[in-house]
Design an enzyme around this catalytic site. Structure first.
Site, PDB file in Angstrom:
ATOM      1  CG  ASP A   1     -60.602  52.647 -33.074  1.00 34.88           C
ATOM      2  OD1 ASP A   1     -61.166  52.810 -34.169  1.00 34.88           O
ATOM      3  OD2 ASP A   1     -60.191  51.544 -32.668  1.00 34.88           O
TER       4      ASP A   1
ATOM      5  CD1 TRP B   1     -64.434  89.140 -45.667  1.00 30.07           C
ATOM      6  CD2 TRP B   1     -63.152  90.197 -47.161  1.00 30.07           C
ATOM      7  NE1 TRP B   1     -64.861  90.436 -45.732  1.00 30.07           N
ATOM      8  CE2 TRP B   1     -64.097  91.117 -46.645  1.00 30.07           C
ATOM      9  CE3 TRP B   1     -62.241  90.636 -48.116  1.00 30.07           C
ATOM     10  CZ2 TRP B   1     -64.151  92.433 -47.047  1.00 30.07           C
ATOM     11  CZ3 TRP B   1     -62.293  91.961 -48.527  1.00 30.07           C
ATOM     12  CH2 TRP B   1     -63.234  92.847 -47.998  1.00 30.07           C
ATOM     13  CB  THR B   2     -63.246  85.583 -42.057  1.00 32.40           C
ATOM     14  OG1 THR B   2     -64.370  85.540 -42.941  1.00 32.40           O
ATOM     15  CG2 THR B   2     -63.759  85.702 -40.632  1.00 32.40           C
TER      16      THR B   2
ATOM     17  CG  ASP C   1     -52.475  80.177 -50.860  1.00 35.49           C
ATOM     18  OD1 ASP C   1     -51.906  80.564 -51.892  1.00 35.49           O
ATOM     19  OD2 ASP C   1     -53.514  80.704 -50.409  1.00 35.49           O
TER      20      ASP C   1
ATOM     21  CG  ASP D   1     -56.606  84.543 -49.347  1.00 36.63           C
ATOM     22  OD1 ASP D   1     -56.578  85.777 -49.484  1.00 36.63           O
ATOM     23  OD2 ASP D   1     -57.473  83.831 -49.865  1.00 36.63           O
TER      24      ASP D   1
ATOM     25  CD  GLU E   1     -58.998  88.078 -49.416  1.00 32.76           C
ATOM     26  OE1 GLU E   1     -60.022  88.797 -49.416  1.00 32.76           O
ATOM     27  OE2 GLU E   1     -59.026  86.876 -49.709  1.00 32.76           O
TER      28      GLU E   1
ATOM     29  CE1 TYR F   1     -62.043  85.615 -56.203  1.00 30.54           C
ATOM     30  CE2 TYR F   1     -61.089  84.425 -58.064  1.00 30.54           C
ATOM     31  CZ  TYR F   1     -61.177  84.645 -56.697  1.00 30.54           C
ATOM     32  OH  TYR F   1     -60.392  83.919 -55.830  1.00 30.54           O
TER      33      TYR F   1
END
Length: 613
Positions: free
Chosen positions: A317, A346-347, A383, A385, A387, A455
């Protein structure tokens, strides 16, 4: 070329819980009632309307040590403790008792100790005792009632260094003598009027004020409600410099499933003490709006005591569970740690095209979600992201070169200067590549920093090779694609006008590898991706360091050839090299993807921390 793949591995969980509305974040500090040699001070550190986080602090005000302590108090009906840490808390009806743990009972003269708890309800403690004496050091007079609570202060004339406070008077059967003004739970003044101007504050800082009345017998009553004050001026994040570099790690919402990597692991590994920021990945971007990524992982999953940062099991609860509550508990242990909610990845980057069509509406939706009262205290900003803007990732975007700047500008306008606005950005340093596709320089005025994803330059998404390090710092003879290096990307951003202090170097806590490789040095041919625990061609550093030890280094990173497999990954040594390079370039710091790839004692995080200083 695909720069990064993020694998979402999770099981389906269908638990639901009642989500209660929460109020704005407040602070409440109150010395409750005190022993002659010790005091107990109560602070409400967070408040979400139907629940709160509280903290008691015991201070030895005597001249000899204390070997143990017990605090007792009453809560009104409907208010209760739901979980606690650093004390054993029990109850009998509405009466609550907290006893020290074995490790924090002894207090030297002048020393203090605190314990915290999560509570349900809206009440405040009363009738506090410490080791069977009163808690606040004030006088107790039989037959003379203490004064009532003053009205909640109002704040006005706020400047960089001062604030003017006023409040309605308390009442008392024998008369009110004066008022104690408390800033963040500590008395800063005693006044005879119902107003006070506090000075000497720090620009751009948050404070909480309460007031407590004293009667003619010097008895103190309950504290008022709290008013939050944010002084003008200052900056959300000072420009990174030596000793203040950003050290940011990604925590993935889905890591709690197959990887069994919880927020608590940041504590047990020692990593939480060596970073400055966490990016929580990911929120979704859909329908032109920010949206929840995984509601069960985010705010519903109940963690057991051994999985929890506080060491206390979640209850069915409690208003907030899941990773969000664990991050809240982590911030309570590490008050200087900032948490940023990252959206896209990415997704889910395909949703940014619709968002870019109406940046103001997108920014409003993100603000409403990040600052939802249920977890507003957890997140210090947003943030993005994406892509990739005006380029191709999992899908291709054609929003135009100006879309990115417009989107980031709308986010800054909505989130203001008191929240972080950051972004993960491409590291494609080629001529006419992804950095050239969008106005990253124009958008940089709106962000606190860019996480340059240096990377995933090379990997088994090119199954036959050639083998190459996935995160080269610099170029080298035979590199498959000139410009695919950290140094090239950073140089290109700088040349476009992005300040070096707003660029963070990226580190992968994993390796990329091929199989069917006979050549030890980079540049060999392969037959496909090497086997990985969660995805072919990818493996965590903590596995590779023993399963395929380093056999050489090139371009500032490491590679390993074992059997027919060939891997590249960063080690503590190569991270040290990269951190030294980042400092020489005047960069703002470093970030990494992601915590669960590190060893159980956080050796890669340690390398980043020591490398940046």
């Amino acid at each position: 070329m695909r720069f990064r793949t993020r694998v979402r591995q999770r099981t389906v969980a269908g638990l639901t819980t009642l989500l209660l509305p929460l109020a704005a974040l407040v602070g409440l500090a109150s010395p409750a009632s005190a022993a002659t040699s010790a005091t107990a001070t109560y602070t409400k550190t967070q408040d979400w309307g139907t629940g709160f986080e509280g903290k008691w602090t015991v201070t030895n005000t005597g001249t000899t040590s204390i070997s143990s302590w017990t605090i007792a108090w009453d809560f009104p009906s409907g208010t209760s403790v739901t979980s606690a840490w650093d004390a054993d808390v029990t109850s009998s009806g509405t009466h609550w008792t907290a006893k020290n743990k074995s490790y924090n009972g002894t207090l030297a003269a002048g020393a203090s100790v605190s314990f915290g708890f999560n509570g349900a309800g809206t009440g405040s403690p009363s009738n506090c005792t410490l080791n069977d004496g009163s808690c606040d050091g004030g006088t107790t007079v039989p037959g003379d009632n203490p004064p009532s609570a003053p009205g909640t202060p109002t704040a006005s004339a706020i400047t960089d260094t001062s604030v003017q406070l006023s409040w309605s008077a308390a009442t008392d059967d024998k008369g009110v003598k004066n008022y104690d003004v408390l800033r963040d739970g500590t008395k800063v003044a005693t006044v005879t009027t119902t107003s006070y101007t506090d000075t000497g504050l720090t620009a751009g800082s948050d404070y909480s004020y309460t007031v407590q009345a004293r009667d003619t017998a010097d008895q103190t009553g309950p504290v008022s409600g709290a008013v939050a004050v944010h002084t003008t001026g200052g900056t959300t994040t000072p420009p990174p410099s030596s000793g203040s570099a950003v050290k940011l790690g990604y925590f993935t919402e889905w890591g709690i499933y197959g990887r069994n990597y919880n927020v608590k692991n940041l504590v047990t590994s020692g990593s939480a003490a060596k970073i400055t920021h966490i990016n929580y990945a990911f929120g979704n971007v859909t329908g032109g709006k920010c949206a929840i990524g995984d509601s069960y992982a985010d705010y519903d999953k109940a963690f057991t005591a051994d999985q929890s940062v506080s060491g206390v099991a979640d209850t069915w609860d409690q208003p907030l569970r899941g990773n969000f509550n664990q991050l809240r508990e982590l911030k309570a242990k590490y008050p200087n740690l900032k948490v940023i909610w990252s959206f896209g990845g990415w997704t889910w980057s395909g949703g940014f095209a619709e968002a870019a069509a109406n940046p103001a509406a997108f920014a409003q939706s993100c603000y409403d979600l990040v600052k939802d009262p249920r977890w507003a205290d957890v997140f210090d900003g947003i943030d993005i992201d994406w892509e990739y803007p005006n380029a191709c990732g999992l899908s291709c975007d054609t929003s135009g070169a100006a879309a990115y700047k417009n989107l980031m500008g709308a986010l800054r306008a909505k989130f203001g200067s008191n929240n972080l606005v950051t972004a993960a950005v491409t590291a494609d340093g080629t001529s006419g590549g992804k950095i050239d596709a969008a106005d990253y320089a124009g958008a940089s005025q709106y962000v606190d920093w860019y996480n340059v994803m240096s990377y995933d330059f090379f990997g088994a998404f090119s199954p036959q090779g050639p083998t190459a390090p996935h995160s080269p710092l610099t170029s080298y003879s035979g590199i498959p694609t000139p410009g695919f290096t950290t140094a090239d990307a950073i140089a290109k951003y700088k040349a476009k006008g992005v300040p070096a202090s707003k660029l963070l170097i990226g580190i992968g806590f994993y390796g990329r590898g091929w199989t069917g490789v006979t050549q030890d040095a980079p540049g060999g041919t392969a037959t496909g991706p090497a086997a990985g625990t969660y995805e072919q061609g990818i493996e965590d550093y903590k596995v590779l360091k023993t399963s395929c030890p380093v056999t050489g280094t090139i371009a500032g990173t490491a590679y390993a050839h074992c059997g027919s497999n060939w891997w590249s990954y960063d080690t503590p040594a190569t991270i040290g090299t990269k951190m030294a390079w980042a400092k020489s370039q005047g960069l703002g710091g470093a970030f990494f993807w992601e915590f669960s790839g590190d060893t159980s004692n956080g050796e890669l995080v340690s390398a980043i921390n020591s490398g940046l200083g």
